[in-house]
Design a protein around this motif. Sequence first.
Motif, PDB file in Angstrom:
ATOM      1  N   ALA A 146       0.817  -1.209   0.000  1.00 49.84           N
ATOM      2  CA  ALA A 146       0.000   0.000   0.000  1.00 49.84           C
ATOM      3  C   ALA A 146       0.854   1.264   0.000  1.00 49.84           C
ATOM      4  CB  ALA A 146      -0.921  -0.006   1.216  1.00 49.84           C
ATOM      5  N   LEU A 147       1.932   1.272   0.777  1.00 51.71           N
ATOM      6  CA  LEU A 147       2.750   2.477   0.907  1.00 51.71           C
ATOM      7  C   LEU A 147       3.721   2.675  -0.251  1.00 51.71           C
ATOM      8  CD1 LEU A 147       3.586   2.251   4.733  1.00 51.71           C
ATOM      9  CD2 LEU A 147       1.931   3.768   3.641  1.00 51.71           C
ATOM     10  N   TYR A 148       4.155   1.576  -0.862  1.00 50.03           N
ATOM     11  CA  TYR A 148       5.163   1.673  -1.915  1.00 50.03           C
ATOM     12  C   TYR A 148       4.643   1.254  -3.293  1.00 50.03           C
ATOM     13  CZ  TYR A 148       8.525   2.302   1.869  1.00 50.03           C
ATOM     14  OH  TYR A 148       9.206   2.777   2.963  1.00 50.03           O
ATOM     15  N   GLY A 149       3.389   0.846  -3.369  1.00 56.06           N
ATOM     16  CA  GLY A 149       2.813   0.465  -4.653  1.00 56.06           C
ATOM     17  C   GLY A 149       3.398  -0.813  -5.225  1.00 56.06           C
ATOM     18  N   ILE A 150       3.743  -1.771  -4.353  1.00 57.02           N
ATOM     19  CA  ILE A 150       4.310  -3.049  -4.801  1.00 57.02           C
ATOM     20  C   ILE A 150       3.247  -4.125  -4.609  1.00 57.02           C
ATOM     21  CG2 ILE A 150       6.219  -4.681  -4.566  1.00 57.02           C
ATOM     22  CD1 ILE A 150       7.812  -2.447  -3.193  1.00 57.02           C
ATOM     23  N   ASP A 151       2.613  -4.539  -5.671  1.00 58.43           N
ATOM     24  CA  ASP A 151       1.481  -5.464  -5.569  1.00 58.43           C
ATOM     25  C   ASP A 151       1.902  -6.898  -5.272  1.00 58.43           C
ATOM     26  OD1 ASP A 151      -0.341  -3.416  -6.066  1.00 58.43           O
ATOM     27  OD2 ASP A 151      -0.213  -3.683  -8.240  1.00 58.43           O
ATOM     28  N   ASP A 152       2.977  -7.361  -5.892  1.00 60.19           N
ATOM     29  CA  ASP A 152       3.421  -8.751  -5.723  1.00 60.19           C
ATOM     30  C   ASP A 152       4.197  -8.877  -4.412  1.00 60.19           C
ATOM     31  OD1 ASP A 152       4.460 -11.291  -5.811  1.00 60.19           O
ATOM     32  OD2 ASP A 152       5.331 -11.103  -7.827  1.00 60.19           O
ATOM     33  N   PRO A 153       3.705  -9.682  -3.453  1.00 65.56           N
ATOM     34  CA  PRO A 153       4.419  -9.819  -2.171  1.00 65.56           C
ATOM     35  C   PRO A 153       5.885 -10.211  -2.320  1.00 65.56           C
ATOM     36  CG  PRO A 153       2.241 -10.784  -1.991  1.00 65.56           C
ATOM     37  CD  PRO A 153       2.441 -10.449  -3.444  1.00 65.56           C
ATOM     38  N   LYS A 154       6.202 -11.033  -3.317  1.00 66.27           N
ATOM     39  CA  LYS A 154       7.581 -11.480  -3.486  1.00 66.27           C
ATOM     40  C   LYS A 154       8.507 -10.364  -3.951  1.00 66.27           C
ATOM     41  CE  LYS A 154       6.513 -16.332  -4.328  1.00 66.27           C
ATOM     42  NZ  LYS A 154       6.632 -17.463  -5.282  1.00 66.27           N
ATOM     43  N   GLU A 155       7.926  -9.273  -4.444  1.00 67.09           N
ATOM     44  CA  GLU A 155       8.731  -8.137  -4.863  1.00 67.09           C
ATOM     45  C   GLU A 155       8.978  -7.151  -3.718  1.00 67.09           C
ATOM     46  OE1 GLU A 155      10.127  -7.843  -7.878  1.00 67.09           O
ATOM     47  OE2 GLU A 155       9.323  -9.834  -8.315  1.00 67.09           O
ATOM     48  N   ARG A 156       8.507  -7.485  -2.527  1.00 65.03           N
ATOM     49  CA  ARG A 156       8.621  -6.574  -1.381  1.00 65.03           C
ATOM     50  C   ARG A 156       9.824  -6.869  -0.490  1.00 65.03           C
ATOM     51  NH1 ARG A 156       2.250  -7.469   0.228  1.00 65.03           N
ATOM     52  NH2 ARG A 156       1.359  -6.489  -1.645  1.00 65.03           N
ATOM     53  N   ASP A 157      10.668  -7.820  -0.899  1.00 64.37           N
ATOM     54  CA  ASP A 157      11.749  -8.254  -0.004  1.00 64.37           C
ATOM     55  C   ASP A 157      12.748  -7.145   0.316  1.00 64.37           C
ATOM     56  OD1 ASP A 157      10.718 -10.768   0.270  1.00 64.37           O
ATOM     57  OD2 ASP A 157      12.039 -11.714  -1.189  1.00 64.37           O
ATOM     58  N   GLU A 158      13.129  -6.355  -0.677  1.00 65.59           N
ATOM     59  CA  GLU A 158      14.126  -5.312  -0.441  1.00 65.59           C
ATOM     60  C   GLU A 158      13.593  -4.256   0.520  1.00 65.59           C
ATOM     61  OE1 GLU A 158      16.940  -2.129  -2.846  1.00 65.59           O
ATOM     62  OE2 GLU A 158      15.956  -3.749  -3.946  1.00 65.59           O
ATOM     63  N   VAL A 159      12.352  -3.822   0.310  1.00 60.86           N
ATOM     64  CA  VAL A 159      11.761  -2.842   1.217  1.00 60.86           C
ATOM     65  C   VAL A 159      11.580  -3.459   2.600  1.00 60.86           C
ATOM     66  CG1 VAL A 159       9.752  -1.392   1.688  1.00 60.86           C
ATOM     67  CG2 VAL A 159      10.614  -1.602  -0.649  1.00 60.86           C
ATOM     68  N   SER A 160      11.162  -4.724   2.645  1.00 58.28           N
ATOM     69  CA  SER A 160      11.020  -5.414   3.933  1.00 58.28           C
ATOM     70  C   SER A 160      12.338  -5.396   4.704  1.00 58.28           C
ATOM     71  CB  SER A 160      10.587  -6.867   3.722  1.00 58.28           C
ATOM     72  OG  SER A 160       9.348  -6.960   3.055  1.00 58.28           O
ATOM     73  N   ALA A 161      13.426  -5.664   4.004  1.00 56.84           N
ATOM     74  CA  ALA A 161      14.741  -5.716   4.643  1.00 56.84           C
ATOM     75  C   ALA A 161      15.157  -4.347   5.153  1.00 56.84           C
ATOM     76  CB  ALA A 161      15.778  -6.259   3.672  1.00 56.84           C
ATOM     77  N   ARG A 162      14.879  -3.298   4.379  1.00 53.10           N
ATOM     78  CA  ARG A 162      15.243  -1.956   4.830  1.00 53.10           C
ATOM     79  C   ARG A 162      14.390  -1.527   6.018  1.00 53.10           C
ATOM     80  NH1 ARG A 162      20.140  -1.393   3.365  1.00 53.10           N
ATOM     81  NH2 ARG A 162      19.946   0.762   4.108  1.00 53.10           N
ATOM     82  N   GLN A 163      13.113  -1.912   6.031  1.00 53.22           N
ATOM     83  CA  GLN A 163      12.272  -1.610   7.186  1.00 53.22           C
ATOM     84  C   GLN A 163      12.747  -2.376   8.418  1.00 53.22           C
ATOM     85  OE1 GLN A 163       8.047  -1.994   6.543  1.00 53.22           O
ATOM     86  NE2 GLN A 163       7.955   0.003   5.550  1.00 53.22           N
ATOM     87  N   ALA A 164      13.188  -3.603   8.210  1.00 53.89           N
ATOM     88  CA  ALA A 164      13.721  -4.384   9.328  1.00 53.89           C
ATOM     89  C   ALA A 164      14.968  -3.716   9.895  1.00 53.89           C
ATOM     90  CB  ALA A 164      14.034  -5.805   8.881  1.00 53.89           C
ATOM     91  N   LEU A 165      15.847  -3.238   9.032  1.00 52.83           N
ATOM     92  CA  LEU A 165      17.044  -2.533   9.482  1.00 52.83           C
ATOM     93  C   LEU A 165      16.671  -1.310  10.319  1.00 52.83           C
ATOM     94  CD1 LEU A 165      20.070  -1.766   9.510  1.00 52.83           C
ATOM     95  CD2 LEU A 165      19.697  -0.681   7.269  1.00 52.83           C
ATOM     96  N   ALA A 166      15.705  -0.528   9.830  1.00 51.15           N
ATOM     97  CA  ALA A 166      15.280   0.664  10.568  1.00 51.15           C
ATOM     98  C   ALA A 166      14.714   0.288  11.934  1.00 51.15           C
ATOM     99  CB  ALA A 166      14.243   1.442   9.757  1.00 51.15           C
ATOM    100  N   ALA A 167      13.949  -0.798  11.986  1.00 50.77           N
ATOM    101  CA  ALA A 167      13.358  -1.243  13.259  1.00 50.77           C
ATOM    102  C   ALA A 167      14.433  -1.719  14.222  1.00 50.77           C
ATOM    103  CB  ALA A 167      12.345  -2.356  13.003  1.00 50.77           C
ATOM    104  N   VAL A 168      15.456  -2.399  13.719  1.00 50.98           N
ATOM    105  CA  VAL A 168      16.552  -2.858  14.578  1.00 50.98           C
ATOM    106  C   VAL A 168      17.307  -1.657  15.147  1.00 50.98           C
ATOM    107  CG1 VAL A 168      18.762  -4.079  14.609  1.00 50.98           C
ATOM    108  CG2 VAL A 168      16.782  -5.121  13.499  1.00 50.98           C
ATOM    109  N   GLU A 169      17.525  -0.640  14.336  1.00 53.07           N
ATOM    110  CA  GLU A 169      18.207   0.549  14.853  1.00 53.07           C
ATOM    111  C   GLU A 169      17.392   1.204  15.968  1.00 53.07           C
ATOM    112  OE1 GLU A 169      19.972   3.254  12.022  1.00 53.07           O
ATOM    113  OE2 GLU A 169      21.658   1.841  12.022  1.00 53.07           O
TER     114      GLU A 169
END
Length: 439
Positions: free
Chosen positions: A225-248
């Motif tokens: 919804a926030l990045y306009g990525i419809d295919d869940p499998k295409e969300r891995d890079e954004v998922s990883a960057r969000q995980a990094l931000a959450a860990v920080e």
Amino acid sequence: MMWSCSDFEFDTRMPILMGILNVTPDSFSDGGEHADFEAALSHAMSMVEEGARIIDVGGESTRPGSDEVPLEEELSRTVRVVTELAARGICVSIDTRHAEVARACVEAGASIINDVSGFRDPAMIEVAKRCAAGVVVMHMQGEPKTMQDAPVYNDVVEDVKRYLAERAAELEAAGIAHERICIDSGPGFGKTPKQTNELLLNMQEFARLGYPLMVAVSRKSHIGALYGIDDPKERDEVSARQALAAVELGASIVRTHNVACTQQALKDLRPYCFLGLGSNVALVGNPGEEREAKIAVLNEVIGSLVALPDTQLIDVSSFYESEPAYLEDQDLFVNAVALIRTGIGPHDLLAYLHAIEDRFGRTRTVKNGPRTCDIDILDYQCYVCDDEKLTLPHPLLAERDFVVKPLLELRPGHVLADGAPVVEDTVSVGRAVKLDQRF
């Protein structure tokens, strides 16, 4: 802080990857891909090779709108896989909201119970009481089938934080040890994309509860919804960057579909650093405004920290008024502790902090004497040193009430880089009282 999960102990000062293994035909992003026993084992071992230290096995899809799976079906999907992975020496988590499944999988060797319903079921609490498994307490508003119909909160961060604190306290009251409990704010579970994003931007608030904190954003719909990525499998890079931000911001357990991508993103993780701040020289023209003037100086100092290169201000404690330590014949101090993430090395950081002190007129003519501002490096992640310029962790940290109280406000149960826990029992000087003010 350690997370105790049966025979496994995880040091949460560094991120721990949990690989997702959905042995279901209908999970939202990988349904059916690992439903076969051999395919499930192969994928699990691949994630372990990529850096996963925990494999989270799920036999029921809890995507929005999903129906509950018959108990026998969930058992048939999970127990055999859990048994085999545990036999290979892998830390296995069972992702279930059903006590019978949790019990069977713990008996089969699972070391973690990951309950999306937050241990609401007394039978699930009973399972946890009768074993030594780690537990993951997640927040979900409603049930998977209806949770996204109309999620409403007064304040999503405060509401979810309160829920998790209460659920964790109830588990402890039931006899489940504090060190076994991990919390998860439940991104996408009964939250709109905006609400989920607000949770992720405020993960430091959940870290203040003093439990290992999970970030579980992998491939979720808020990213679409926030990045306009419809295919869940295409969300891995954004998922990883969000995980990094959450860990920080304070998360330590990272639940992910794509372990390799997440591992790569976490290479950009900057060390955390706790800074002690103090002031007892009030720059005021009118008597009676001294405390406010000291607070104003510390607020200016905190603003200067924000401007440091390659540095993010993560959190700041309340302000505390404290008695002077060592040299007692001087005015009361106002203190706080700030938590930053920084790419600046400890010795270079010390030089930057001295420059900030000098800007505010810090003088060093009297040891432990009055000062307009004081900035101490208290603890720098995984870094221990003792040379002519810097000793880390700070050698007097543990005896100072004006340091221990605000530090534990930010991170209850914190363990220093040298392995020493921060506890109030060691305090002997500088008695501090919290003020009703925060940065």
